[in-house]
Write a protein that holds these residues in place. Structure first.
Motif, PDB file in Angstrom:
ATOM      1  N   VAL A  59       3.992  23.654 -36.194  1.00 23.94           N
ATOM      2  CA  VAL A  59       4.940  24.182 -35.221  1.00 23.94           C
ATOM      3  C   VAL A  59       6.291  24.462 -35.876  1.00 23.94           C
ATOM      4  N   ARG A  60       6.898  25.595 -35.512  1.00 26.04           N
ATOM      5  CA  ARG A  60       8.267  25.889 -35.952  1.00 26.04           C
ATOM      6  C   ARG A  60       9.201  25.543 -34.806  1.00 26.04           C
ATOM      7  N   LEU A  61      10.165  24.677 -35.101  1.00 22.24           N
ATOM      8  CA  LEU A  61      11.154  24.242 -34.113  1.00 22.24           C
ATOM      9  C   LEU A  61      12.537  24.736 -34.516  1.00 22.24           C
ATOM     10  N   LYS A  62      13.366  24.995 -33.503  1.00 19.26           N
ATOM     11  CA  LYS A  62      14.755  25.391 -33.744  1.00 19.26           C
ATOM     12  C   LYS A  62      15.668  24.362 -33.101  1.00 19.26           C
ATOM     13  N   ASP A  63      16.571  23.819 -33.910  1.00 17.32           N
ATOM     14  CA  ASP A  63      17.573  22.884 -33.413  1.00 17.32           C
ATOM     15  C   ASP A  63      18.563  23.677 -32.566  1.00 17.32           C
ATOM     16  N   LEU A  64      18.697  23.338 -31.295  1.00 12.69           N
ATOM     17  CA  LEU A  64      19.548  24.114 -30.389  1.00 12.69           C
ATOM     18  C   LEU A  64      21.037  23.905 -30.641  1.00 12.69           C
ATOM     19  N   LYS A  65      21.397  22.853 -31.364  1.00  9.25           N
ATOM     20  CA  LYS A  65      22.818  22.626 -31.673  1.00  9.25           C
ATOM     21  C   LYS A  65      23.240  23.339 -32.943  1.00  9.25           C
ATOM     22  N   THR A  66      22.375  23.307 -33.966  1.00  4.89           N
ATOM     23  CA  THR A  66      22.753  23.865 -35.269  1.00  4.89           C
ATOM     24  C   THR A  66      22.119  25.220 -35.565  1.00  4.89           C
ATOM     25  N   GLY A  67      21.035  25.535 -34.870  1.00  4.31           N
ATOM     26  CA  GLY A  67      20.318  26.769 -35.150  1.00  4.31           C
ATOM     27  C   GLY A  67      19.336  26.647 -36.307  1.00  4.31           C
ATOM     28  N   ASN A  68      19.322  25.490 -36.974  1.00  3.50           N
ATOM     29  CA  ASN A  68      18.404  25.286 -38.090  1.00  3.50           C
ATOM     30  C   ASN A  68      16.965  25.236 -37.583  1.00  3.50           C
ATOM     31  N   GLU A  69      16.052  25.728 -38.404  1.00  4.22           N
ATOM     32  CA  GLU A  69      14.636  25.698 -38.064  1.00  4.22           C
ATOM     33  C   GLU A  69      13.897  24.771 -39.011  1.00  4.22           C
ATOM     34  N   MET A  70      12.813  24.209 -38.512  1.00  4.27           N
ATOM     35  CA  MET A  70      11.962  23.373 -39.357  1.00  4.27           C
ATOM     36  C   MET A  70      10.523  23.533 -38.888  1.00  4.27           C
ATOM     37  N   GLU A  71       9.605  23.278 -39.804  1.00  4.39           N
ATOM     38  CA  GLU A  71       8.187  23.308 -39.479  1.00  4.39           C
ATOM     39  C   GLU A  71       7.628  21.898 -39.627  1.00  4.39           C
ATOM     40  N   ILE A  72       6.843  21.487 -38.627  1.00  5.33           N
ATOM     41  CA  ILE A  72       6.191  20.188 -38.693  1.00  5.33           C
ATOM     42  C   ILE A  72       4.746  20.328 -38.219  1.00  5.33           C
ATOM     43  N   THR A  73       3.932  19.369 -38.625  1.00  5.12           N
ATOM     44  CA  THR A  73       2.567  19.264 -38.145  1.00  5.12           C
ATOM     45  C   THR A  73       2.473  17.972 -37.350  1.00  5.12           C
ATOM     46  N   VAL A  74       1.936  18.039 -36.142  1.00  5.23           N
ATOM     47  CA  VAL A  74       1.771  16.859 -35.291  1.00  5.23           C
ATOM     48  C   VAL A  74       0.432  16.214 -35.642  1.00  5.23           C
ATOM     49  N   VAL A  75       0.479  14.966 -36.125  1.00  8.91           N
ATOM     50  CA  VAL A  75      -0.734  14.303 -36.602  1.00  8.91           C
ATOM     51  C   VAL A  75      -0.866  12.898 -36.015  1.00  8.91           C
ATOM     52  N   TYR A  76      -2.040  12.329 -36.200  1.00  8.23           N
ATOM     53  CA  TYR A  76      -2.258  10.926 -35.841  1.00  8.23           C
ATOM     54  C   TYR A  76      -1.541  10.059 -36.871  1.00  8.23           C
ATOM     55  N   PRO A  77      -1.150   8.834 -36.487  1.00 10.10           N
ATOM     56  CA  PRO A  77      -0.356   7.987 -37.381  1.00 10.10           C
ATOM     57  C   PRO A  77      -0.946   7.817 -38.785  1.00 10.10           C
ATOM     58  N   LYS A  78      -2.255   7.712 -38.896  1.00 12.79           N
ATOM     59  CA  LYS A  78      -2.883   7.500 -40.205  1.00 12.79           C
ATOM     60  C   LYS A  78      -2.694   8.698 -41.142  1.00 12.79           C
ATOM     61  N   ASP A  79      -2.408   9.886 -40.588  1.00 15.01           N
ATOM     62  CA  ASP A  79      -2.241  11.100 -41.385  1.00 15.01           C
ATOM     63  C   ASP A  79      -0.781  11.467 -41.629  1.00 15.01           C
ATOM     64  N   ALA A  80       0.133  10.670 -41.114  1.00 18.57           N
ATOM     65  CA  ALA A  80       1.559  10.984 -41.238  1.00 18.57           C
ATOM     66  C   ALA A  80       1.999  10.969 -42.701  1.00 18.57           C
ATOM     67  N   ASP A  81       2.820  11.948 -43.072  1.00 17.66           N
ATOM     68  CA  ASP A  81       3.355  12.075 -44.422  1.00 17.66           C
ATOM     69  C   ASP A  81       4.646  12.886 -44.318  1.00 17.66           C
ATOM     70  N   LEU A  82       5.774  12.209 -44.340  1.00 15.58           N
ATOM     71  CA  LEU A  82       7.061  12.893 -44.169  1.00 15.58           C
ATOM     72  C   LEU A  82       7.302  13.959 -45.229  1.00 15.58           C
ATOM     73  N   ASN A  83       6.879  13.699 -46.457  1.00 17.07           N
ATOM     74  CA  ASN A  83       7.083  14.682 -47.532  1.00 17.07           C
ATOM     75  C   ASN A  83       6.331  15.980 -47.258  1.00 17.07           C
ATOM     76  N   ALA A  84       5.202  15.884 -46.580  1.00 16.95           N
ATOM     77  CA  ALA A  84       4.409  17.068 -46.232  1.00 16.95           C
ATOM     78  C   ALA A  84       4.745  17.570 -44.825  1.00 16.95           C
ATOM     79  N   ARG A  85       5.753  16.966 -44.204  1.00 16.71           N
ATOM     80  CA  ARG A  85       6.194  17.304 -42.840  1.00 16.71           C
ATOM     81  C   ARG A  85       5.084  17.112 -41.811  1.00 16.71           C
ATOM     82  N   LYS A  86       4.257  16.110 -42.053  1.00 15.89           N
ATOM     83  CA  LYS A  86       3.222  15.718 -41.098  1.00 15.89           C
ATOM     84  C   LYS A  86       3.785  14.529 -40.333  1.00 15.89           C
TER      85      LYS A  86
END
Length: 134
Positions: A59-86
């Motif tokens: 998913v691509r999200l836009k911060d409504l205060k700064t206008g910055n965008e980021m991409e994240i993947t929504v995963v189950y806890p066992k698959d979480a990896d901040l470096n990979a934006r999961k």
């Protein structure tokens, strides 16, 4: 508050996750996700709209205060990896966008104040791609 959509499979898995987390770390850790599960409209994987954030969606999200965008993947806890934006579905941002549609605005409390994001686009949704067994 807009309804959210969850696939039957995601709803079942997330309900099990909530039960497990309640037993191991306590109810507070899953309070937000529990609320989302209660208000969700549950649909078959084949029927979920392509503009809805499901588990394992990118998913691509836009911060409504700064206008910055980021991409994240929504995963189950066992698959979480901040470096990979999961991001674990138990994290406030992932809980907030799960089941939401492109164009929805979400907010949640954070230590630095309320955070507000808009769901700009879904770059990958397993159901739309035919990946029904993730």
């Amino acid at each position: 508050m807009n309804p959210i959509y969850l696939t039957e499979k995601d709803h079942e898995r997330l309900h099990s996750l909530v039960q497990l987390q309640r037993q191991t770390v306590g109810a507070a850790a899953v309070e937000g996700l529990c609320k989302e599960l209660k208000r969700a409209k549950v649909v078959a994987s084949e029927e979920v709209p392509t503009d809805v954030v499901t588990m394992n969606s990118v998913v691509r999200l836009k911060d409504l205060k700064t206008g910055n965008e980021m991409e994240i993947t929504v995963v189950y806890p066992k698959d979480a990896d901040l470096n990979a934006r999961k991001i674990s579905v138990l994290a406030p941002v992932a809980t907030a966008i799960l089941g939401g549609k492109v164009g929805d605005e979400v907010e949640w409390p954070a230590p630095q104040g309320m955070l507000s994001y808009k769901i700009e686009s879904i770059l990958y949704q397993p159901e739309a791609a035919g990946d029904l067994y993730l």
